[in-house]
Enzyme design. Structure first.
Site, PDB file in Angstrom:
ATOM      1  CG  HIS A  75      -2.075  -0.914   1.142  1.00 46.90           C
ATOM      2  ND1 HIS A  75      -3.149  -0.867   2.000  1.00 46.90           N
ATOM      3  CD2 HIS A  75      -2.343  -1.913   0.260  1.00 46.90           C
ATOM      4  CE1 HIS A  75      -4.022  -1.803   1.650  1.00 46.90           C
ATOM      5  NE2 HIS A  75      -3.549  -2.457   0.609  1.00 46.90           N
ATOM      6  CE1 TYR A 205      -5.168   3.631   9.134  1.00 39.83           C
ATOM      7  CE2 TYR A 205      -5.533   3.783  11.512  1.00 39.83           C
ATOM      8  CZ  TYR A 205      -4.863   3.231  10.433  1.00 39.83           C
ATOM      9  OH  TYR A 205      -3.896   2.281  10.645  1.00 39.83           O
ATOM     10  N   PRO A 296      -3.453  -0.215  18.902  1.00 42.71           N
ATOM     11  CG  PRO A 296      -5.194  -1.632  18.320  1.00 42.71           C
ATOM     12  CD  PRO A 296      -4.611  -0.911  19.473  1.00 42.71           C
ATOM     13  CE  LYS A 300       4.923   2.912  13.565  1.00 43.17           C
ATOM     14  NZ  LYS A 300       4.573   2.369  12.251  1.00 43.17           N
ATOM     15  CE1 TYR A 386      -1.104   3.746   9.817  1.00 45.05           C
ATOM     16  CE2 TYR A 386       0.181   2.418   8.287  1.00 45.05           C
ATOM     17  CZ  TYR A 386      -0.964   2.615   9.032  1.00 45.05           C
ATOM     18  OH  TYR A 386      -1.963   1.675   9.004  1.00 45.05           O
TER      19      TYR A 386
HETATM   20  C1  LIG Z   1      -5.543  -9.364  21.399  1.00 41.73           C
HETATM   21  C2  LIG Z   1      -4.524  -8.581  20.613  1.00 41.73           C
HETATM   22  C3  LIG Z   1      -4.908  -7.973  19.409  1.00 41.73           C
HETATM   23  C4  LIG Z   1      -3.987  -7.209  18.683  1.00 41.73           C
HETATM   24  N1  LIG Z   1      -4.398  -6.594  17.538  1.00 41.73           N
HETATM   25  C5  LIG Z   1      -3.526  -5.834  16.870  1.00 41.73           C
HETATM   26  C6  LIG Z   1      -3.929  -5.136  15.705  1.00 41.73           C
HETATM   27  O1  LIG Z   1      -5.082  -5.216  15.287  1.00 41.73           O
HETATM   28  N2  LIG Z   1      -3.004  -4.373  15.063  1.00 41.73           N
HETATM   29  C7  LIG Z   1      -1.697  -4.258  15.520  1.00 41.73           C
HETATM   30  O2  LIG Z   1      -0.884  -3.558  14.905  1.00 41.73           O
HETATM   31  N3  LIG Z   1      -1.290  -4.923  16.614  1.00 41.73           N
HETATM   32  C8  LIG Z   1      -2.163  -5.685  17.290  1.00 41.73           C
HETATM   33  N4  LIG Z   1      -1.765  -6.326  18.408  1.00 41.73           N
HETATM   34  C9  LIG Z   1      -0.359  -6.199  18.804  1.00 41.73           C
HETATM   35  C10 LIG Z   1       0.559  -7.254  18.187  1.00 41.73           C
HETATM   36  O3  LIG Z   1      -0.163  -8.407  17.859  1.00 41.73           O
HETATM   37  C11 LIG Z   1       1.655  -7.570  19.209  1.00 41.73           C
HETATM   38  O4  LIG Z   1       2.376  -6.377  19.407  1.00 41.73           O
HETATM   39  C12 LIG Z   1       2.613  -8.696  18.773  1.00 41.73           C
HETATM   40  O5  LIG Z   1       1.953  -9.944  18.822  1.00 41.73           O
HETATM   41  C13 LIG Z   1       3.839  -8.721  19.684  1.00 41.73           C
HETATM   42  O6  LIG Z   1       4.581  -9.884  19.455  1.00 41.73           O
HETATM   43  P1  LIG Z   1       5.354 -10.596  20.658  1.00 41.73           P
HETATM   44  O7  LIG Z   1       6.024 -11.769  20.047  1.00 41.73           O
HETATM   45  O8  LIG Z   1       6.159  -9.589  21.384  1.00 41.73           O
HETATM   46  O9  LIG Z   1       4.232 -11.047  21.695  1.00 41.73           O
HETATM   47  P2  LIG Z   1       3.079 -12.138  21.529  1.00 41.73           P
HETATM   48  O10 LIG Z   1       2.622 -12.209  20.127  1.00 41.73           O
HETATM   49  O11 LIG Z   1       2.082 -11.829  22.581  1.00 41.73           O
HETATM   50  O12 LIG Z   1       3.806 -13.513  21.870  1.00 41.73           O
HETATM   51  C14 LIG Z   1       4.162 -13.859  23.190  1.00 41.73           C
HETATM   52  C15 LIG Z   1       4.127 -15.358  23.319  1.00 41.73           C
HETATM   53  O13 LIG Z   1       4.584 -15.741  24.613  1.00 41.73           O
HETATM   54  C16 LIG Z   1       3.792 -16.803  25.081  1.00 41.73           C
HETATM   55  N5  LIG Z   1       3.875 -16.908  26.545  1.00 41.73           N
HETATM   56  C17 LIG Z   1       3.195 -16.177  27.450  1.00 41.73           C
HETATM   57  N6  LIG Z   1       3.488 -16.593  28.690  1.00 41.73           N
HETATM   58  C18 LIG Z   1       4.388 -17.601  28.568  1.00 41.73           C
HETATM   59  C19 LIG Z   1       5.047 -18.439  29.506  1.00 41.73           C
HETATM   60  N7  LIG Z   1       4.812 -18.323  30.818  1.00 41.73           N
HETATM   61  N8  LIG Z   1       5.895 -19.384  29.041  1.00 41.73           N
HETATM   62  C20 LIG Z   1       6.114 -19.520  27.706  1.00 41.73           C
HETATM   63  N9  LIG Z   1       5.493 -18.743  26.774  1.00 41.73           N
HETATM   64  C21 LIG Z   1       4.639 -17.804  27.193  1.00 41.73           C
HETATM   65  C22 LIG Z   1       2.399 -16.449  24.569  1.00 41.73           C
HETATM   66  O14 LIG Z   1       1.542 -17.572  24.533  1.00 41.73           O
HETATM   67  C23 LIG Z   1       2.715 -15.904  23.184  1.00 41.73           C
HETATM   68  O15 LIG Z   1       2.676 -16.899  22.184  1.00 41.73           O
HETATM   69  C24 LIG Z   1      -2.660  -7.083  19.158  1.00 41.73           C
HETATM   70  C25 LIG Z   1      -2.278  -7.714  20.346  1.00 41.73           C
HETATM   71  C26 LIG Z   1      -3.191  -8.440  21.079  1.00 41.73           C
HETATM   72  C27 LIG Z   1      -2.742  -9.068  22.368  1.00 41.73           C
END
Ligand SMILES: Cc1cc2nc3c(=O)[nH]c(=O)nc-3n(C[C@H](O)[C@H](O)[C@H](O)COP(=O)(O)OP(=O)(O)OC[C@H]3O[C@@H](n4cnc5c(N)ncnc54)[C@H](O)[C@@H]3O)c2cc1C
Length: 393
Positions: A75, A205, A296, A300, A386
């Site tokens: 995009h 948006y 969100p 980011k 962005y």
């Molecule tokens: C419900 C939700 C909706 C979202 N929607 C959007 C959106 O629409 N647009 C956007 O830009 N961003 C969105 N985000 C943000 C984006 O998805 C996150 O910033 C991204 O997933 C971050 O990646 P991460 O790997 O840091 O964390 P996560 O993806 O949260 O991964 C962390 C992992 O650690 C695991 N974990 C937790 N505890 C333990 C433990 N005790 N032992 C072992 N493993 C464990 C979890 O199961 C998970 O798989 C959303 C986030 C959430 C939570």
């Protein structure tokens, strides 16, 4: 207790953890990932959908962008819309013209699947469905994780532990006396996935007195929509008809029609900003949502998780392979500078676009929207943030 050993123990198999394992493996550093959920559960969580330029560049560089190039959608920018005294305007902000950078629509689910496929191909050890994950001896040269797997207690010894376990994992709590900053917004998003072709070429948006709405998409046949709703909204309060009517009202524009279709997924997402520092304690490093959460609106969260591990991987490689700790020592400060830039941008987009019911806020928001869509200087600031600043910013 069963004992295992690796160089880097990674908590969490989300995008941050799996990408870090991939980047380390390319440089000959061994890691083991532990995850509480199943592989299928992690890969099917409907979350982020926009990849900024730096994320796409990194995925290309490491050979993980084949499917993204085939199935993703580049995009040039976004549409910004507002409705003032019954009159709606929609304007396109062209990131490519303004900054030379673009964004890609490619779901987090797809990024996760690509990371899992690559991990399987190289024989990466990922322990799914573990319980009772605990971090130990982080201030020593021999940190470890303990967890339970199939009823067996395991101790995983490592040189470094990285907490990629999101906002509910135990790693964040293993940093003693952290400093935290927290903002909970007085509204949430009701998000839906629908089997219907997008009614727009690029994201819309929309600011509306009834509340914000976002028209996003996942593919040529699947659309993603969000509606601003009050906190603690129950999904049952929103029938399909109410959702489509709310979206039609907020996106209303002369000569434009919203296509509707079957809703296949729905959830309510609270809006929160959170930062915890330091992102390092002894031999523990934090990356992704384990250290910060953004609302969100600025797309980011996933990109920031990618940027953290893109900074952390070379730092760990230099430390573990060449005994050069300078990048690892700098990681917490380098990463947090970018975290605050993205935290500010996400807050700024959020507060510009969400209705508060306050007439003063309303006028400020409309003024801001008119400025970023009519001034190149205003638009360039939005576009640069962005589409994403370079990883090392
Ligand atoms: C419900 C939700 C909706 C979202 N929607 C959007 C959106 O629409 N647009 C956007 O830009 N961003 C969105 N985000 C943000 C984006 O998805 C996150 O910033 C991204 O997933 C971050 O990646 P991460 O790997 O840091 O964390 P996560 O993806 O949260 O991964 C962390 C992992 O650690 C695991 N974990 C937790 N505890 C333990 C433990 N005790 N032992 C072992 N493993 C464990 C979890 O199961 C998970 O798989 C959303 C986030 C959430 C939570």
């Amino acid at each position: 207790m069963h004992e295992e050993r690796t160089q880097v123990a990674i908590v969490g198999a989300g995008p941050a953890g799996m990408l870090l394992a991939h980047l380390l493996d390319r440089e000959g550093i061994e890691s083991v990932v532990v995850e509480t959920r199943t592989e299928e559960y992690v890969a099917s969580r409907i979350r982020a959908g926009i990849l900024e330029q730096s994320t796409v560049d990194l995925l290309r560089e490491i050979g993980l962008a084949d499917r993204l190039e085939r199935e993703g959608d580049e995009h040039r920018g976004i549409h910004l819309q507002w409705t003032d005294r019954g009159h709606s305007e929609r304007h396109h902000v062209d990131f490519v013209d303004l900054t030379g950078r673009s964004v890609w629509v490619y779901g987090q689910t797809e990024v996760q699947k690509d990371l899992v496929a690559a991990a399987r191909e190289r024989g990466q050890v990922v322990h799914y469905e573990v319980a009772d994950t605990a971090l130990h001896d982080l201030e020593t040269g021999q940190p470890s994780l303990t967890f339970t797997r199939d009823g067996e207690e395991v101790r995983l010894r490592a040189e470094v532990v990285v907490g990629c376990d999101g906002s509910f994992g135990p790693s964040r709590g293993a940093v003693p006396d952290p400093r935290t900053w927290d903002r909970t917004y007085p509204y949430s998003w009701l998000g839906i996935l629908a089997d219907v072709a997008p009614s727009t070429d690029e994201l819309i948006y929309a600011w509306h007195p009834e509340g914000f709405a976002l028209h996003s998409m996942r593919s040529s046949t699947v659309s993603r929509f969000y509606l601003q709703v009050p906190n603690d909204t129950a999904l049952d309060d929103w029938s399909d008809d109410r959702i489509w009517e709310g979206l039609a009202t907020r996106f209303d524009l002369d000569g434009w029609t919203l296509q509707t279709g079957p809703i296949t997924d729905r959830s309510v997402l609270p809006m929160r900003s959170f930062v915890q520092t330091p992102m390092r304690h002894g031999r523990l490093f934090l990356a992704g949502d384990a250290a910060h959460i953004v609302p969100p609106t600025g797309a980011k969260g996933l990109n920031l998780a990618v940027a953290d591990v893109a900074l952390l991987a070379p730092a760990l490689v230099a430390w573990l392979r060449k005994d050069d700790a300078s990048l690892a020592d700098a990681y917490a400060d380098t990463a947090v500078r970018r975290v605050w830039r993205c935290t500010h941008f996400s807050w700024w987009m959020t507060t510009m676009l969400h209705a508060t019911g306050d007439p003063f806020d309303e006028q400020l928001q409309l003024s801001q929207l008119r400025w970023v869509t009519s001034s190149d200087a205003g638009a360039a600031g939005l576009a640069e943030n962005y589409a994403g600043l370079p990883i090392g910013f």
